[in-house]
Enzyme design. Structure first.
Site, PDB file in Angstrom:
ATOM      1  N   GLY A 175       0.813  -1.214   0.000  1.00  0.00           N
ATOM      2  CA  GLY A 175       0.000   0.000   0.000  1.00  0.00           C
ATOM      3  C   GLY A 175       0.842   1.257   0.000  1.00  0.00           C
ATOM      4  O   GLY A 175       0.558   2.219  -0.720  1.00  0.00           O
ATOM      5  N   CYS A 176       1.895   1.253   0.791  1.00  0.00           N
ATOM      6  CA  CYS A 176       2.766   2.432   0.888  1.00  0.00           C
ATOM      7  C   CYS A 176       3.533   2.654  -0.412  1.00  0.00           C
ATOM      8  O   CYS A 176       3.756   3.793  -0.818  1.00  0.00           O
ATOM      9  CB  CYS A 176       3.712   2.299   2.079  1.00  0.00           C
ATOM     10  SG  CYS A 176       2.823   2.245   3.650  1.00  0.00           S
TER      11      CYS A 176
END
Length: 159
Positions: free
Chosen positions: A48-49
């Site tokens: 996600g990051c």
């Protein structure tokens, strides 16, 4: 643990000085007179990051062209951030906050739900700081995917 006082539009943005992926110190006050997007994310290199960082990277020209600088902050150490920057070709500063002082000041660290359980962790958050150092937008619990596109729409930045 009680809910931290979240930042709201009009609040003074808490100043900070953190180390970036190259070992240089970066202060929020260095950007006074400019709009700054400060985003907080849990961990460099996670799916996600990575998606979120790459979205900022891919839209950086557009954001910079509209007068917005971007700073990413996580609890990672500078060495891990350097690997992340190199692996993903990131072209904006990533700042290390391993003791979570800045994350806490900005209410981007605290209780959150993770798979139905309440845990302590980084609350994925994005802030827009105006040229006077005030919070213009405070967005908590943002999604990694699609967030940058929505932010660009909300800011009225056009390609």
């Amino acid at each position: 643990m009680s809910e931290q006082q979240r930042l709201s539009p009009g609040d003074a943005a808490p100043d900070f000085t953190l180390t970036d992926s190259t070992g240089a110190e970066v202060s929020l006050s260095d950007f006074r007179g400019q709009y700054v997007i400060v985003y907080f994310y849990p961990a460099a290199g996670t799916p996600g990051c990575t998606k979120q960082a790459c979205d900022f990277r891919d839209n950086l020209g557009e954001l910079n062209g509209a007068g917005y600088q971007v700073l990413g902050v996580s609890p990672d150490k500078p060495e891990k951030l350097a690997k992340f920057v190199e692996a993903e070709g990131l072209t904006f500063p990533l700042l290390a906050d391993p003791d979570k002082t800045v994350l806490t000041e900005w209410a981007a660290f605290g209780e959150k739900k993770n798979y139905g359980r309440v845990v302590q962790g980084v609350i994925r958050s994005t802030f827009v700081v105006d040229p006077d150092g005030k919070i213009a937008k405070a967005l908590y619990n943002v999604r990694a995917t699609g967030h940058v596109a929505k932010l660009i729409r909300d800011l009225g930045v056009s390609a």
